[in-house]
Scaffold this motif. Structure first.
Motif, PDB file in Angstrom:
ATOM      1  N   MET A 183       0.893  -1.114   0.103  1.00 16.94           N
ATOM      2  CA  MET A 183       0.115   0.151   0.014  1.00 16.94           C
ATOM      3  C   MET A 183       0.910   1.167  -0.027  1.00 16.94           C
ATOM      4  O   MET A 183       1.951   1.331   0.872  1.00 16.94           O
ATOM      5  N   VAL A 184       0.488   2.097  -1.004  1.00 14.88           N
ATOM      6  CA  VAL A 184       1.341   3.364  -0.959  1.00 14.88           C
ATOM      7  C   VAL A 184       0.917   4.380  -0.130  1.00 14.88           C
ATOM      8  O   VAL A 184      -0.293   4.560  -0.030  1.00 14.88           O
ATOM      9  N   GLY A 185       1.688   5.022   0.914  1.00 14.45           N
ATOM     10  CA  GLY A 185       1.299   6.102   1.603  1.00 14.45           C
ATOM     11  C   GLY A 185       0.774   7.256   0.987  1.00 14.45           C
ATOM     12  O   GLY A 185       1.153   7.559  -0.240  1.00 14.45           O
ATOM     13  N   LYS A 186       0.229   8.317   1.709  1.00 15.62           N
ATOM     14  CA  LYS A 186      -0.335   9.530   1.118  1.00 15.62           C
ATOM     15  C   LYS A 186       0.917  10.613   0.706  1.00 15.62           C
ATOM     16  O   LYS A 186       2.005  10.471   1.619  1.00 15.62           O
ATOM     17  N   ASN A 187       1.019  11.335   0.030  1.00 16.73           N
ATOM     18  CA  ASN A 187       1.970  12.197  -0.465  1.00 16.73           C
ATOM     19  C   ASN A 187       1.630  13.433   0.628  1.00 16.73           C
ATOM     20  O   ASN A 187       0.766  14.104   0.506  1.00 16.73           O
ATOM     21  N   THR A 188       2.541  13.700   1.319  1.00 16.88           N
ATOM     22  CA  THR A 188       2.247  14.720   2.611  1.00 16.88           C
ATOM     23  C   THR A 188       3.102  16.142   2.266  1.00 16.88           C
ATOM     24  O   THR A 188       3.247  16.904   3.180  1.00 16.88           O
ATOM     25  N   PHE A 189       3.969  16.041   1.031  1.00 23.13           N
ATOM     26  CA  PHE A 189       4.796  17.213   0.926  1.00 23.13           C
ATOM     27  C   PHE A 189       4.165  18.279   0.174  1.00 23.13           C
ATOM     28  O   PHE A 189       3.068  18.229  -0.591  1.00 23.13           O
ATOM     29  N   CYS A 190       4.650  19.589   0.659  1.00 18.22           N
ATOM     30  CA  CYS A 190       4.012  20.754   0.201  1.00 18.22           C
ATOM     31  C   CYS A 190       4.092  20.909  -1.339  1.00 18.22           C
ATOM     32  O   CYS A 190       5.254  20.739  -1.929  1.00 18.22           O
ATOM     33  N   PRO A 191       3.142  21.242  -1.965  1.00 22.76           N
ATOM     34  CA  PRO A 191       3.196  21.139  -3.545  1.00 22.76           C
ATOM     35  C   PRO A 191       4.266  22.378  -4.050  1.00 22.76           C
ATOM     36  O   PRO A 191       4.640  22.325  -5.207  1.00 22.76           O
ATOM     37  N   VAL A 192       4.385  23.408  -3.059  1.00 24.23           N
ATOM     38  CA  VAL A 192       5.509  24.504  -3.571  1.00 24.23           C
ATOM     39  C   VAL A 192       6.991  24.144  -3.177  1.00 24.23           C
ATOM     40  O   VAL A 192       7.717  24.208  -3.743  1.00 24.23           O
ATOM     41  N   CYS A 193       7.040  23.916  -2.024  1.00 26.89           N
ATOM     42  CA  CYS A 193       8.459  23.883  -1.422  1.00 26.89           C
ATOM     43  C   CYS A 193       9.188  22.440  -1.248  1.00 26.89           C
ATOM     44  O   CYS A 193      10.130  22.383  -0.968  1.00 26.89           O
ATOM     45  N   ARG A 194       7.969  21.658  -1.359  1.00 30.97           N
ATOM     46  CA  ARG A 194       8.170  20.196  -1.362  1.00 30.97           C
ATOM     47  C   ARG A 194       8.884  19.509   0.056  1.00 30.97           C
ATOM     48  O   ARG A 194       9.189  18.408   0.011  1.00 30.97           O
ATOM     49  N   GLU A 195       8.724  20.445   1.330  1.00 31.54           N
ATOM     50  CA  GLU A 195       8.980  19.965   2.441  1.00 31.54           C
ATOM     51  C   GLU A 195       7.733  19.328   2.932  1.00 31.54           C
ATOM     52  O   GLU A 195       6.430  19.559   2.841  1.00 31.54           O
ATOM     53  N   GLU A 196       7.943  18.304   3.823  1.00 30.61           N
ATOM     54  CA  GLU A 196       6.855  17.909   4.491  1.00 30.61           C
ATOM     55  C   GLU A 196       5.951  18.378   5.466  1.00 30.61           C
ATOM     56  O   GLU A 196       6.680  19.042   6.138  1.00 30.61           O
ATOM     57  N   GLY A 197       4.796  18.187   5.434  1.00 30.01           N
ATOM     58  CA  GLY A 197       3.745  18.983   6.093  1.00 30.01           C
ATOM     59  C   GLY A 197       3.313  18.535   7.246  1.00 30.01           C
ATOM     60  O   GLY A 197       3.348  17.066   7.285  1.00 30.01           O
ATOM     61  N   GLU A 198       2.400  19.010   8.398  1.00 27.23           N
ATOM     62  CA  GLU A 198       2.087  18.203   9.237  1.00 27.23           C
ATOM     63  C   GLU A 198       0.503  18.323   9.124  1.00 27.23           C
ATOM     64  O   GLU A 198      -0.198  18.974   8.753  1.00 27.23           O
ATOM     65  N   HIS A 199      -0.191  16.898   9.456  1.00 26.38           N
ATOM     66  CA  HIS A 199      -1.499  16.780   9.348  1.00 26.38           C
ATOM     67  C   HIS A 199      -2.282  17.556  10.131  1.00 26.38           C
ATOM     68  O   HIS A 199      -2.204  17.928  11.161  1.00 26.38           O
ATOM     69  N   VAL A 200      -3.393  18.291   9.465  1.00 25.39           N
ATOM     70  CA  VAL A 200      -4.437  18.951  10.280  1.00 25.39           C
ATOM     71  C   VAL A 200      -5.797  18.841   9.989  1.00 25.39           C
ATOM     72  O   VAL A 200      -6.075  18.647   8.708  1.00 25.39           O
ATOM     73  N   LYS A 201      -6.573  18.849  10.933  1.00 26.79           N
ATOM     74  CA  LYS A 201      -7.974  18.572  10.720  1.00 26.79           C
ATOM     75  C   LYS A 201      -8.662  19.524   9.766  1.00 26.79           C
ATOM     76  O   LYS A 201      -8.451  20.900  10.170  1.00 26.79           O
ATOM     77  N   ASN A 202      -9.714  19.187   9.251  1.00 25.07           N
ATOM     78  CA  ASN A 202     -10.499  20.184   8.304  1.00 25.07           C
ATOM     79  C   ASN A 202     -11.159  21.287   9.250  1.00 25.07           C
ATOM     80  O   ASN A 202     -11.053  22.258   8.768  1.00 25.07           O
ATOM     81  N   ILE A 203     -11.590  21.068  10.417  1.00 29.65           N
ATOM     82  CA  ILE A 203     -12.336  22.038  11.479  1.00 29.65           C
ATOM     83  C   ILE A 203     -11.114  23.082  11.764  1.00 29.65           C
ATOM     84  O   ILE A 203     -11.519  24.173  11.733  1.00 29.65           O
ATOM     85  N   THR A 204     -10.051  22.786  11.827  1.00 28.84           N
ATOM     86  CA  THR A 204      -8.937  23.579  12.210  1.00 28.84           C
ATOM     87  C   THR A 204      -8.816  24.712  10.897  1.00 28.84           C
ATOM     88  O   THR A 204      -8.588  25.905  11.391  1.00 28.84           O
ATOM     89  N   VAL A 205      -8.569  24.221   9.730  1.00 28.47           N
ATOM     90  CA  VAL A 205      -8.423  24.889   8.619  1.00 28.47           C
ATOM     91  C   VAL A 205      -9.660  25.884   8.493  1.00 28.47           C
ATOM     92  O   VAL A 205      -9.309  27.178   8.110  1.00 28.47           O
ATOM     93  N   LYS A 206     -10.733  25.603   8.649  1.00 29.29           N
ATOM     94  CA  LYS A 206     -11.903  26.275   8.627  1.00 29.29           C
ATOM     95  C   LYS A 206     -11.875  27.651   9.626  1.00 29.29           C
ATOM     96  O   LYS A 206     -12.492  28.637   9.096  1.00 29.29           O
ATOM     97  N   HIS A 207     -11.232  27.332  10.800  1.00 33.06           N
ATOM     98  CA  HIS A 207     -11.151  28.604  11.738  1.00 33.06           C
ATOM     99  C   HIS A 207      -9.820  29.523  11.571  1.00 33.06           C
ATOM    100  O   HIS A 207      -9.788  30.318  11.889  1.00 33.06           O
ATOM    101  N   MET A 208      -8.971  28.919  10.534  1.00 27.03           N
ATOM    102  CA  MET A 208      -7.595  29.683  10.510  1.00 27.03           C
ATOM    103  C   MET A 208      -7.596  30.456   9.116  1.00 27.03           C
ATOM    104  O   MET A 208      -6.748  31.019   9.059  1.00 27.03           O
ATOM    105  N   VAL A 209      -8.569  30.301   8.228  1.00 23.59           N
ATOM    106  CA  VAL A 209      -8.465  31.045   7.006  1.00 23.59           C
ATOM    107  C   VAL A 209      -9.494  32.032   7.038  1.00 23.59           C
ATOM    108  O   VAL A 209     -10.319  31.921   8.075  1.00 23.59           O
ATOM    109  N   ASN A 210      -9.374  33.042   6.227  1.00 23.61           N
ATOM    110  CA  ASN A 210     -10.254  34.348   6.191  1.00 23.61           C
ATOM    111  C   ASN A 210     -11.640  33.925   5.726  1.00 23.61           C
ATOM    112  O   ASN A 210     -11.462  32.958   4.887  1.00 23.61           O
TER     113      ASN A 210
END
Length: 111
Positions: free
Chosen positions: A1-28
């Motif tokens: 089984m292949v794991g998910k790609n967790t790398f940023c599409p711009v800088c290619r560094e690995e990101g930290e998983h964040v729940k959807n509810i967090t993003v909804k509260h952190m964007v304008n």
């Protein structure tokens, strides 16, 4: 089984998983409707323009889409503005969407 790609599409560094509810509260409000239902990753590279990105969709949110820090300059300001380490709302108030106490404590140690 292949794991998910967790790398940023711009800088290619690995990101930290964040729940959807967090993003909804952190964007304008202008981009909140585009968050959708998927979880995201937080790009940990401070110089990258991307803040949150999704691997399930092409959605990504840049620094211009993030909630303004309301002038926080010191740890005390962050605690006052976010309620960090006292209100238990880390899922919605911390960009990582998890308990902020260890992060705040580490920042205090560094200072």
């Amino acid at each position: 089984m292949v794991g998910k790609n967790t790398f940023c599409p711009v800088c290619r560094e690995e990101g930290e998983h964040v729940k959807n509810i967090t993003v909804k509260h952190m964007v304008n409000d202008k981009v909140k409707k585009h968050v959708g239902h998927n979880d995201y990753y937080l790009c940990m590279n401070e110089v990258c323009s991307v803040v949150y990105y999704s691997q399930e969709s092409d959605n990504r949110f840049d620094k211009n889409d993030a909630v303004v820090n309301k002038g926080a300059k010191k740890m005390k300001d962050i605690i006052v503005l976010t309620g960090a380490m006292k209100n238990g709302k880390c899922e919605t108030n911390n960009p990582l969407g998890k308990c902020c106490s260890p992060i705040i404590q580490e920042a205090i140690k560094k200072v």
